[in-house]
Design a protein around this motif. Structure first.
Motif, PDB file in Angstrom:
ATOM      1  N   VAL A 237       0.864  -1.180   0.000  1.00 58.18           N
ATOM      2  CA  VAL A 237       0.000   0.000   0.000  1.00 58.18           C
ATOM      3  C   VAL A 237       0.900   1.230   0.000  1.00 58.18           C
ATOM      4  N   GLU A 238       0.861   2.006  -1.072  1.00 64.22           N
ATOM      5  CA  GLU A 238       1.786   3.125  -1.243  1.00 64.22           C
ATOM      6  C   GLU A 238       1.674   4.152  -0.117  1.00 64.22           C
TER       7      GLU A 238
ATOM      8  N   ARG B  98       0.661   3.746   2.969  1.00 62.86           N
ATOM      9  CA  ARG B  98       1.206   3.189   4.208  1.00 62.86           C
ATOM     10  C   ARG B  98       2.727   3.142   4.167  1.00 62.86           C
TER      11      ARG B  98
END
Length: 220
Positions: A106-107, A109
């Motif tokens: 997840v970018e 995160r």
């Protein structure tokens, strides 16, 4: 999980000659305990090894919002290992992880993890594990003590390693496998994110499980 091209990085790691740190592999004995002896069949594995990034994973898992587990890994690292099958106490290992390579899938995160509340990759681009001692705990099980450095804080950790086996692959490369785990409290290394849930629990658990799923190739 591969953000930076693992095959090309593996070639760079082989050329760079990553540093080697010491880890003594010794049998733990007490007043009445019997020493655990190394398996003589492992003598042929004595030598230097490189972690194969294409078939290994150095990662972590942590409880999120008290109800689920987030998993991630570091996709760029350098390593050099020395294993002595005759005298395990002479074995040694060192790993350098590049903090900006963290990948949880997840970018948004990942951007949070490399920020100041967690890894602070801009100021601390590397985290390291340097082995200091290993006990031969049982058949195919080693207990490795080492120094883990994150954000300029160094603390000892104990990593339990299980020897998986060794083979010669279709390309003639010798391969050996180990799985290792340890659990740390992230705040001990200054990973200080402390958001709370409405119910009072932590958004991100203090406890982080580190996982080393290692496939290593004998160095030429």
């Amino acid at each position: 999980m591969n953000l930076f091209g693992r095959n090309s990085f593996h070639r760079r790691a082989q050329q760079s000659g990553a540093p080697v740190a010491s880890a003594a592999l010794v049998a733990t004995t007490g007043a009445t305990a019997t020493a655990v002896l190394p398996d003589p069949q492992l003598a042929g594995l004595t030598g230097e090894w490189l972690i194969d990034p294409a078939h290994s994973r150095i990662g972590f898992s942590v409880r999120h919002a008290m109800v689920t587990t987030v998993r991630g890994a570091f996709t760029e690292y350098e390593s050099r290992l020395y294993f002595d099958g005759r005298e395990p106490a002479r074995s040694r290992a060192d790993i350098v992880l590049y903090t900006a390579s963290v990948d949880t899938g997840v970018e948004q995160r990942d951007a949070h993890l490399v920020g100041r509340q967690f890894l602070d990759a801009g100021a601390h681009p590397r985290m390291t594990f340097t082995s200091t001692a290993v006990d031969l705990a049982g058949k195919d099980v080693y207990r490795m003590t080492g120094d883990l450095t994150i954000k300029d804080t160094t603390r000892p950790v104990v990593l339990e390693l299980t020897y998986i086996g060794h083979v010669t692959d279709a390309f003639g490369d010798e391969r050996v496998g180990f799985d290792g785990t340890t659990t740390i409290n992230r705040s001990d290394w200054g990973l200080s994110y402390d958001a709370r849930l409405a119910q009072g629990g932590a958004m991100v658990s203090e406890k982080v499980r580190l996982q080393f799923d290692i496939a290593a190739i004998r160095a030429s």
